[in-house]
Write an enzyme that holds these catalytic residues in place. Structure first.
Site, PDB file in Angstrom:
ATOM      1  N   ARG A   1      17.711  52.794  63.012  1.00  0.00           N
ATOM      2  CA  ARG A   1      18.553  53.224  61.897  1.00  0.00           C
ATOM      3  C   ARG A   1      19.077  52.043  61.096  1.00  0.00           C
ATOM      4  NH1 ARG A   1      18.070  55.478  58.154  1.00  0.00           N
ATOM      5  NH2 ARG A   1      17.144  57.083  59.482  1.00  0.00           N
TER       6      ARG A   1
ATOM      7  N   LYS B   1      29.954  44.313  41.691  1.00  0.00           N
ATOM      8  CA  LYS B   1      30.238  45.681  42.163  1.00  0.00           C
ATOM      9  C   LYS B   1      29.222  46.055  43.236  1.00  0.00           C
ATOM     10  CE  LYS B   1      32.275  47.011  37.742  1.00  0.00           C
ATOM     11  NZ  LYS B   1      32.147  47.841  36.519  1.00  0.00           N
TER      12      LYS B   1
ATOM     13  N   LYS C   1      38.757  37.720  32.801  1.00  0.00           N
ATOM     14  CA  LYS C   1      38.758  39.115  32.384  1.00  0.00           C
ATOM     15  C   LYS C   1      40.119  39.489  31.796  1.00  0.00           C
ATOM     16  CE  LYS C   1      36.270  41.996  34.818  1.00  0.00           C
ATOM     17  NZ  LYS C   1      35.077  42.114  33.959  1.00  0.00           N
TER      18      LYS C   1
ATOM     19  N   GLU D   1      36.041  37.651  28.758  1.00  0.00           N
ATOM     20  CA  GLU D   1      35.842  39.032  28.330  1.00  0.00           C
ATOM     21  C   GLU D   1      36.620  39.301  27.039  1.00  0.00           C
ATOM     22  OE1 GLU D   1      36.043  42.574  31.233  1.00  0.00           O
ATOM     23  OE2 GLU D   1      38.015  42.566  30.260  1.00  0.00           O
TER      24      GLU D   1
ATOM     25  N   ASP E   1      32.847  43.531  25.820  1.00  0.00           N
ATOM     26  CA  ASP E   1      33.122  44.567  26.813  1.00  0.00           C
ATOM     27  C   ASP E   1      33.369  45.928  26.173  1.00  0.00           C
ATOM     28  OD1 ASP E   1      33.639  45.362  29.581  1.00  0.00           O
ATOM     29  OD2 ASP E   1      35.708  45.627  28.925  1.00  0.00           O
TER      30      ASP E   1
END
Length: 285
Positions: free
Chosen positions: A102, A137, A169, A199, A220
């Site tokens: 697995r 992410k 950011k 950003e 963005d």
């Protein structure tokens, strides 16, 4: 293919942690039906067409349980495989094959799914000059595998982690007080060899970032027309990256705007797995 030294230094610990998550003390089912050591083999079968990725990780999972195991295949990472194909055969102690099945499949399915989705997105950008990037992410404790899968699929890695580059950011800008202050503070702090990306959400911020000397300006969540104006304003004085609300259907339109890069978190956070399985396990006399 993952370099052997890289595997031992940076990947083995992840695989071992995942194996320990699945086997806290013993594999009760396997030990019940296999009281003695016995060699065996099983077929790795593709149940869904796509781009293979993670074959080395698949094989390494079994090797960590049985150092004498071996995986035989004519495929390499990046190859397209069709539904129903036998990808290869894994040989080893049957207990290791059952206990590692697995975990090994989870890595292979996840990485192949990301590579498959990335290839589809990269094909949309072929010949445009716009480079497809991933993001941070990623699934916790899966970053090295997911970032590798993006590269195998034809994408390019953005920074690997927070130590890898400067990306200011919206909340960094808020903490510093303005776009200009954030860039100047980063220039004063970061080594001079590091590029500074920031950003922006408006054309006013784009102009401010340009005046302050940003190396890369992220556009963005802008619509195509606003991005087109931003690219014209920048005029090649900084590199440009489109980010936010990036779908496969938008990629050609985004590339036509003229940005240098387009980043897409979906490559790692939303790619479906590619279905593969181990079948036909049998002892070898």
């Amino acid at each position: 293919m993952i370099n052997g030294v890289t595997m031992k230094l940076n990947v083995d610990s992840y695989i071992l942690h995942t194996l320990k998550e699945d086997i806290t003390s013993e594999d009760v089912s396997t030990n019940a039906v296999m009281p003695e050591d016995k060699q065996g083999k099983a077929d790795l079968i593709c149940k869904q067409s796509g781009i293979l990725c993670g074959l080395d990780v698949f094989a390494r999972t079994f090797a960590l349980l049985d150092e004498n195991s071996r995986f035989e295949t004519d495929y390499c990472d990046g190859d397209r495989v069709e539904k129903g194909s036998v990808i290869g055969v894994i040989y080893g102690d049957i207990k290791a094959l059952l206990s590692g099945e697995r975990t090994a499949l989870n890595y292979l399915q996840r990485m192949s799914g990301i590579a498959t989705m990335t290839r589809e997105y990269a094909d949309e950008l072929a010949g445009t000059g716009t480079v497809l990037l991933d993001t941070r992410k990623t699934t916790p404790n899966m970053r090295p595998f997911e970032k590798h899968a993006v590269k195998v699929g034809g994408g390019t890695n953005h920074r690997y982690n927070l130590s890898d580059g400067v990306l200011l950011k919206d909340n960094h800008i808020g903490a510093a007080g303005s776009v200009t202050k954030a860039i100047l503070m980063a220039k004063a702090y970061a080594p001079f060899v590091r590029k500074i990306e920031i950003e922006t959400e408006t054309l006013e911020q784009v102009q401010e970032a340009l005046d302050a000397g940003a190396d890369i300006i992220m556009l963005d969540n802008m619509d195509n027309e606003t991005m087109r104006k931003a690219v014209a304003m920048i005029g090649g004085r900084a590199q440009t990256e489109c980010s936010g609300n990036v779908t496969k259907e938008r990629l050609k339109e985004i590339a036509a705007v003229g940005v240098d890069f387009v980043s897409c978190g979906a490559l790692t956070h939303s790619a479906p797995i590619m279905d593969v399985s181990l079948k036909n396990l049998q002892p070898i006399e």
